[in-house]
Scaffold this active site. Structure first.
Site, PDB file in Angstrom:
ATOM      1  N   ASP A 118      -6.863  -1.438   0.884  1.00  0.00           N
ATOM      2  CA  ASP A 118      -7.356  -0.625   1.992  1.00  0.00           C
ATOM      3  C   ASP A 118      -8.211  -1.544   2.861  1.00  0.00           C
ATOM      4  O   ASP A 118      -9.174  -2.134   2.373  1.00  0.00           O
ATOM      5  CB  ASP A 118      -8.206   0.506   1.403  1.00  0.00           C
ATOM      6  CG  ASP A 118      -8.631   1.545   2.422  1.00  0.00           C
ATOM      7  OD1 ASP A 118      -7.980   1.657   3.477  1.00  0.00           O
ATOM      8  OD2 ASP A 118      -9.613   2.249   2.153  1.00  0.00           O
TER       9      ASP A 118
ATOM     10  N   ARG B 180       0.831  -1.194   0.000  1.00  0.00           N
ATOM     11  CA  ARG B 180       0.000   0.000   0.000  1.00  0.00           C
ATOM     12  C   ARG B 180       0.869   1.248   0.000  1.00  0.00           C
ATOM     13  O   ARG B 180       1.777   1.395   0.792  1.00  0.00           O
ATOM     14  CB  ARG B 180      -0.892   0.041   1.236  1.00  0.00           C
ATOM     15  CG  ARG B 180      -1.561   1.397   1.342  1.00  0.00           C
ATOM     16  CD  ARG B 180      -2.811   1.383   2.137  1.00  0.00           C
ATOM     17  NE  ARG B 180      -3.408   2.714   2.134  1.00  0.00           N
ATOM     18  CZ  ARG B 180      -4.470   3.027   2.831  1.00  0.00           C
ATOM     19  NH1 ARG B 180      -5.052   2.110   3.570  1.00  0.00           N
ATOM     20  NH2 ARG B 180      -4.964   4.235   2.785  1.00  0.00           N
TER      21      ARG B 180
ATOM     22  N   ASP C 127     -10.401  -1.468   6.282  1.00  0.00           N
ATOM     23  CA  ASP C 127     -10.984  -0.562   7.273  1.00  0.00           C
ATOM     24  C   ASP C 127     -11.742  -1.361   8.319  1.00  0.00           C
ATOM     25  O   ASP C 127     -12.607  -2.176   7.978  1.00  0.00           O
ATOM     26  CB  ASP C 127     -11.991   0.391   6.613  1.00  0.00           C
ATOM     27  CG  ASP C 127     -11.323   1.453   5.762  1.00  0.00           C
ATOM     28  OD1 ASP C 127     -10.177   1.818   6.059  1.00  0.00           O
ATOM     29  OD2 ASP C 127     -11.960   1.904   4.788  1.00  0.00           O
TER      30      ASP C 127
ATOM     31  N   ARG D   2      -5.350   3.146  -4.300  1.00  0.00           N
ATOM     32  CA  ARG D   2      -4.541   2.335  -3.402  1.00  0.00           C
ATOM     33  C   ARG D   2      -4.615   0.861  -3.796  1.00  0.00           C
ATOM     34  O   ARG D   2      -5.598   0.395  -4.367  1.00  0.00           O
ATOM     35  CB  ARG D   2      -4.944   2.513  -1.951  1.00  0.00           C
ATOM     36  CG  ARG D   2      -6.325   2.032  -1.557  1.00  0.00           C
ATOM     37  CD  ARG D   2      -7.434   3.034  -1.833  1.00  0.00           C
ATOM     38  NE  ARG D   2      -7.158   4.396  -1.412  1.00  0.00           N
ATOM     39  CZ  ARG D   2      -7.282   4.835  -0.172  1.00  0.00           C
ATOM     40  NH1 ARG D   2      -7.694   4.037   0.779  1.00  0.00           N
ATOM     41  NH2 ARG D   2      -7.053   6.079   0.108  1.00  0.00           N
TER      42      ARG D   2
HETATM   43  N1  ROI Z   1     -14.538   4.539  -3.788  1.00  0.00           N
HETATM   44  C1  ROI Z   1     -14.954   3.270  -3.909  1.00  0.00           C
HETATM   45  N2  ROI Z   1     -15.882   2.978  -4.832  1.00  0.00           N
HETATM   46  N3  ROI Z   1     -14.461   2.261  -3.135  1.00  0.00           N
HETATM   47  C2  ROI Z   1     -13.524   2.516  -2.183  1.00  0.00           C
HETATM   48  O1  ROI Z   1     -13.094   1.580  -1.481  1.00  0.00           O
HETATM   49  C3  ROI Z   1     -13.072   3.828  -2.001  1.00  0.00           C
HETATM   50  N4  ROI Z   1     -12.144   4.141  -1.078  1.00  0.00           N
HETATM   51  C4  ROI Z   1     -11.715   5.381  -0.907  1.00  0.00           C
HETATM   52  C5  ROI Z   1     -12.269   6.536  -1.680  1.00  0.00           C
HETATM   53  C6  ROI Z   1     -11.150   7.299  -2.341  1.00  0.00           C
HETATM   54  C7  ROI Z   1     -13.031   7.417  -0.702  1.00  0.00           C
HETATM   55  N5  ROI Z   1     -13.202   6.116  -2.710  1.00  0.00           N
HETATM   56  C8  ROI Z   1     -13.620   4.838  -2.841  1.00  0.00           C
HETATM   57  O2  ROI Z   1     -10.792   5.632   0.020  1.00  0.00           O
END
Ligand code: ROI
Length: 165
Positions: A95, A83, A97, A92
Site C-alpha cells: 500500500d 496488490r 499512500d 494487502r
Molecule cells: N494498520 C497498520 N498498522 N498499518 C497499515 O498500514 C494499515 N493500513 C490499513 C489499515 C487496514 C487501515 N490498517 C493498517 O489500510
C-alpha cells in the site's frame, strides 16, 4: 521540484521485502531525487484485527511529477507487487499512500492530500518524525511533538532506514 511524503505499508508475502522493493523502484525513477526511506516498523493492524501485523515506513523525496502522475506511479508499483484490492481495510501486499505533496491541498475523486488519516496513525507519524522531526503537520504541530502524544501500541523498529542518496 516538490518535496513529497509517502507512506508504505504491507502485511502479506514478506512485507518488509515488499517495502524495500518499492523503495528501490522509486529510487530508480528519473523524476525522483533526494530519496530517503525511514526505518521500517512492525505495527499491529488498525481496523480489523483478524489479519497479520503490518510493516510500515515513510519515504520523502523530491519530484517533478504532478500529484496525479505520482499517484499513477504509486498505483503502478502496487500492481507490480501484486496488490489485491479485496476487502476494505483488509490485508494487502503493498500500500503506497501519498501523504503530502509540498504544502498543496488536493481534494478530488482520486486524491485527498494531505492524507486524512495521518494524525491518528502512529505507524506514519513515528517514521516521519524520525526523518523530519520538525515537519509541520495539518494540526500545526511538529511531527516529533505529535508523535509524543500518540499511543504507540506495538510499534517496533525492525529495519534501519536507508540514507539512499
Ligand atoms: N494498520 C497498520 N498498522 N498499518 C497499515 O498500514 C494499515 N493500513 C490499513 C489499515 C487496514 C487501515 N490498517 C493498517 O489500510
Amino acid at each position: 521540484m516538490i518535496e513529497c511524503v509517502i507512506g508504505l505499508g504491507a502485511n502479506l508475502n514478506n512485507p518488509q521485502q515488499q517495502l524495500l522493493d518499492a523503495a528501490q523502484h522509486l529510487l530508480g525513477e528519473a523524476n525522483i531525487t533526494q530519496f530517503q526511506l525511514s526505518s521500517l516498523y512492525s505495527s499491529t493492524p488498525m481496523g480489523p484485527q483478524d489479519q497479520p501485523d503490518y510493516v510500515n515506513g515513510v519515504a520523502i523525496f523530491h519530484t517533478t511529477l504532478t500529484p496525479h502522475a505520482l499517484l499513477d506511479l504509486l498505483q503502478h508499483i502496487e500492481q507490480l507487487h501484486g496488490r489485491v484490492r479485496s476487502q476494505h481495510w483488509g490485508p494487502r501486499t503493498l500500500d503506497l499512500d501519498l501523504l503530502f505533496y509540498g504544502n498543496k491541498n488536493i481534494n478530488d475523486a482520486r486524491l485527498t492530500v494531505p492524507h486524512p488519516g495521518i494524525l491518528e496513525r502512529e505507524f506514519v507519524i513515528v517514521p516521519l518524525a524520525e526523518l523530519r522531526p520538525n515537519y509541520i503537520l495539518p494540526n500545526n504541530k511538529s511531527a516529533l511533538s505529535h508523535a509524543n502524544t500518540l499511543n504507540l501500541r506495538e510499534l517496533q523498529l525492525i529495519h534501519p532506514g536507508l540514507p539512499i542518496n
